[in-house]
Scaffold this active site. Structure first.
Site, PDB file in Angstrom:
ATOM      1  N   LYS A 183     -11.951  31.896   0.749  1.00 15.34           N
ATOM      2  CA  LYS A 183     -12.722  31.683  -0.427  1.00 15.34           C
ATOM      3  C   LYS A 183     -12.000  31.391  -1.361  1.00 15.34           C
ATOM      4  CE  LYS A 183     -14.232  35.975  -2.205  1.00 15.34           C
ATOM      5  NZ  LYS A 183     -13.783  35.938  -3.402  1.00 15.34           N
ATOM      6  N   SER A 184     -10.709  31.727  -1.746  1.00 13.08           N
ATOM      7  CA  SER A 184      -9.656  31.648  -2.598  1.00 13.08           C
ATOM      8  C   SER A 184      -9.561  30.131  -2.532  1.00 13.08           C
ATOM      9  CB  SER A 184      -8.308  32.160  -2.448  1.00 13.08           C
ATOM     10  OG  SER A 184      -8.596  33.503  -2.724  1.00 13.08           O
TER      11      SER A 184
ATOM     12  N   SER B 193      -1.053  39.131 -10.141  1.00 12.43           N
ATOM     13  CA  SER B 193      -2.644  38.433  -9.796  1.00 12.43           C
ATOM     14  C   SER B 193      -2.475  36.952  -9.759  1.00 12.43           C
ATOM     15  CB  SER B 193      -3.368  39.030 -11.066  1.00 12.43           C
ATOM     16  OG  SER B 193      -4.176  38.190 -11.195  1.00 12.43           O
TER      17      SER B 193
ATOM     18  N   ASP C  53      -6.784  42.399  -0.485  1.00  6.91           N
ATOM     19  CA  ASP C  53      -8.170  42.581   0.004  1.00  6.91           C
ATOM     20  C   ASP C  53      -8.402  43.241   1.127  1.00  6.91           C
ATOM     21  OD1 ASP C  53      -8.921  41.397  -2.597  1.00  6.91           O
ATOM     22  OD2 ASP C  53      -9.022  39.218  -1.731  1.00  6.91           O
TER      23      ASP C  53
ATOM     24  N   GLY D 186     -14.826  37.229  -9.897  1.00 11.94           N
ATOM     25  CA  GLY D 186     -13.838  37.320 -10.748  1.00 11.94           C
ATOM     26  C   GLY D 186     -12.800  35.898 -10.726  1.00 11.94           C
TER      27      GLY D 186
ATOM     28  N   ARG E 142     -16.538  44.001   0.363  1.00 14.62           N
ATOM     29  CA  ARG E 142     -15.405  44.539   1.251  1.00 14.62           C
ATOM     30  C   ARG E 142     -15.673  45.964   1.721  1.00 14.62           C
ATOM     31  NH1 ARG E 142     -12.777  39.487   1.694  1.00 14.62           N
ATOM     32  NH2 ARG E 142     -12.353  38.381  -0.151  1.00 14.62           N
TER      33      ARG E 142
ATOM     34  N   ARG F 236     -10.573  26.970  -5.644  1.00 15.09           N
ATOM     35  CA  ARG F 236      -9.688  25.940  -6.123  1.00 15.09           C
ATOM     36  C   ARG F 236     -10.052  24.706  -5.871  1.00 15.09           C
ATOM     37  NH1 ARG F 236      -7.925  31.167  -6.044  1.00 15.09           N
ATOM     38  NH2 ARG F 236      -6.207  31.738  -7.090  1.00 15.09           N
TER      39      ARG F 236
ATOM     40  N   LYS G 234     -11.481  45.842  -8.743  1.00 11.81           N
ATOM     41  CA  LYS G 234     -11.877  44.854  -7.984  1.00 11.81           C
ATOM     42  C   LYS G 234     -13.399  45.106  -8.145  1.00 11.81           C
ATOM     43  CE  LYS G 234      -8.131  43.195  -6.501  1.00 11.81           C
ATOM     44  NZ  LYS G 234      -7.550  41.876  -6.584  1.00 11.81           N
TER      45      LYS G 234
HETATM   46  C1  S3P Z   1      -7.744  36.025  -5.658  1.00 11.57           C
HETATM   47  C2  S3P Z   1      -6.732  36.937  -5.880  1.00 11.57           C
HETATM   48  C3  S3P Z   1      -6.892  38.131  -5.918  1.00 11.57           C
HETATM   49  C4  S3P Z   1      -8.052  38.746  -4.802  1.00 11.57           C
HETATM   50  C5  S3P Z   1      -9.057  38.044  -5.086  1.00 11.57           C
HETATM   51  C6  S3P Z   1      -9.275  36.567  -4.800  1.00 11.57           C
HETATM   52  C7  S3P Z   1      -7.817  34.623  -5.886  1.00 11.57           C
HETATM   53  O1  S3P Z   1      -7.072  38.911  -6.970  1.00 11.57           O
HETATM   54  O2  S3P Z   1      -8.121  40.173  -4.743  1.00 11.57           O
HETATM   55  O3  S3P Z   1     -10.054  38.569  -3.986  1.00 11.57           O
HETATM   56  O4  S3P Z   1      -8.557  33.819  -5.308  1.00 11.57           O
HETATM   57  O5  S3P Z   1      -6.991  34.272  -6.651  1.00 11.57           O
HETATM   58  P1  S3P Z   1      -6.061  39.023  -8.206  1.00 11.57           P
HETATM   59  O6  S3P Z   1      -5.567  37.692  -8.428  1.00 11.57           O
HETATM   60  O7  S3P Z   1      -6.770  39.638  -9.356  1.00 11.57           O
HETATM   61  O8  S3P Z   1      -4.963  40.289  -7.513  1.00 11.57           O
END
Ligand code: S3P
Length: 424
Positions: free
Chosen positions: A21-22, A163, A311, A90, A384, A26, A338
């Site tokens: 996902k991350s 973060s 996570d 987020g 989750r 990006r 979260k």
């Molecule tokens: C993420 C970073 C984490 C993670 C989120 C995805 C990201 O959050 O918990 O599920 O893609 O950068 P934080 O950066 O707020 O810790």
């Protein structure tokens, strides 16, 4: 309430987990900036990543989705007519705030009721220091945020919270700023943005605890592929570890050192897990995993270790209920911010199931092993937590029910289908 009636003998089989996902978020963002556009192969198509796609379409980008591939066509970003609704994501909201701080137009970022409660000051503060004009509820603490982007100045900034979302937001703004932007972190968080920017030829300096980026370089674009998401695979891995006689192979999972805290903890707990075929693809490590049912011992997690498994803490908590001894999770207060307050959600649900669990300000203390019993548990609309409870139901005695399964589509739409494939 939905009954969770899946009762099984063992986990057996092979799985290709959904794409990370991350990294998918990006890739879409980098694609939106790329001169030649970007073809993203094997992307994650889920609630959260579709929120990012939707926002970029509102920003004038032409994006095509075919199966699991996303193509982001070349073309400029334009002032959006509509509000950019990040829904539950987020990552979308915070990374967009960074990028839009540097665009010469007005935009509004919003989200669902959960995202409207999550902290935004952490991005608003550094972006404002760079020269962005951002307004939001309670002095920029909460969505909706309204932004007027423009010329930015580089900053040298130390993250007050570990973060990757905040780091990435500053780096995206830094891509357009005058001078060299430095982001320092006390504990290294996931570095997918830095790696992808480097892959596409950006001038970016990666140090152990700092990233430096020089702005104003063009991104060519081209093609990238997304490896499997270790945070999604972790649910099935947990099931295999917990259920006697299980054996699971997970193919092609991202094995970036900033993401493998969960695997390291499993090994410390005594899990029978092997890492196979470690290689590099598109500047990210990828591996296959073999995991078998294991007798577990208790484990400790401290603040330094949290970012690499942030996570996966819900799953560590579940594993701890089956491990011999007292497990202590500390330095994890970020879990309260979260998609829900995950520490409290875990405490309520696991306690209802008969686990010996204590809630602390920054973590949980869990004494195992306990035989879990079925209960009426809540998802708190958090993907989750919902999936953790479904895995918990596999080892619980008696009937178990969960208020809603809908939130699972946020990160893992094929979860049910994958689970059914390996359940015997
Ligand atoms: C993420 C970073 C984490 C993670 C989120 C995805 C990201 O959050 O918990 O599920 O893609 O950068 P934080 O950066 O707020 O810790």
């Amino acid at each position: 309430m939905k009954k969770l009636s899946l009762k099984i003998n063992r986990i057996e089989g092979e799985i290709i987990p959904p794409a990370d996902k991350s990294i998918t978020h990006r890739a879409i963002i980098i694609g939106a900036l790329a001169k030649k556009g970007l073809r993203i192969n094997r992307a994650l198509i889920s609630g959260d990543t579709l929120s990012t796609v939707d926002c970029f379409r509102k920003l004038g980008k032409e994006i095509t989705i075919k199966g699991n591939d996303i193509y982001v066509a070349p073309g400029p970003l334009k002032e959006p007519i509509e509000i950019l609704n990040c829904q539950n994501s987020g990552t979308t909201a915070r990374l967009l705030a960074g990028l839009l701080s540097a665009q010469p137009f007005y935009s509004v970022i919003d989200g669902d009721s959960s995202l409207r409660q999550r902290p935004m000051k952490r991005v608003v503060e550094p972006l404002s220091m760079m020269g962005a004009r951002i307004f939001g509820r309670q002095e920029g603490s909460f969505l909706p945020l309204s932004l007027k982007g423009g010329e930015l100045q580089a900053i040298d900034y130390e993250l007050p919270v570990a973060s990757a979302q905040v780091k990435s937001a500053i780096l995206l703004a830094g891509l357009f700023a005058e001078g060299q932007t430095t982001v320092r972190e006390k504990i290294k968080s996931r570095d997918h943005l830095e790696r992808m920017l480097k892959y596409f030829g950006q001038e970016i300096i990666l140090e152990e605890k700092a990233v430096k980026i020089c702005g104003k370089n063009e991104i060519e674009g081209g093609e990238v592929a997304v490896p499997g998401d270790i945070s999604s695979a972790a649910f099935l891995i947990t099931a295999a570890v917990l259920i006697p006689r299980s054996r699971l192979i997970v193919w092609q999972v991202n094995f970036n050192p900033t993401r493998i805290g969960f695997i390291k903890k499993l090994l410390q707990m005594g899990a029978r897990l092997s890492v196979l075929n470690l290689k590099e693809e598109y500047n990210e490590e990828v591996a296959d995993l073999e995991v078998k049912f294991s007798e577990l011992k208790a484990v400790e997690i401290n603040a330094e270790e949290v970012p690499a498994l942030v996570d996966e803490i819900p799953l560590i908590a579940l594993l701890a209920t089956q491990a011999i001894g007292i497990s202590r999770i500390s330095g994890a207060e970020e879990l309260r911010y979260k998609e829900c307050d995950r520490l409290h959600a875990l405490y309520l649900n696991l306690q209802k199931m008969g686990a010996r669990v204590e809630e602390q300000d920054d973590g949980l203390i869990i004494e195992g092993p306990t035989k879990l019993k079925g209960a009426e548990v809540q998802s708190f609309n958090d993907h989750r937590i919902a999936m953790t409870m479904i895995i918990a139901a596999l080892i619980a005695e008696g009937e178990m029910s969960l208020d809603s399964l809908d939130c699972i589509q946020i990160s893992y739409p094929e979860f049910r289908q994958h689970l059914l494939t390996i359940c015997h």
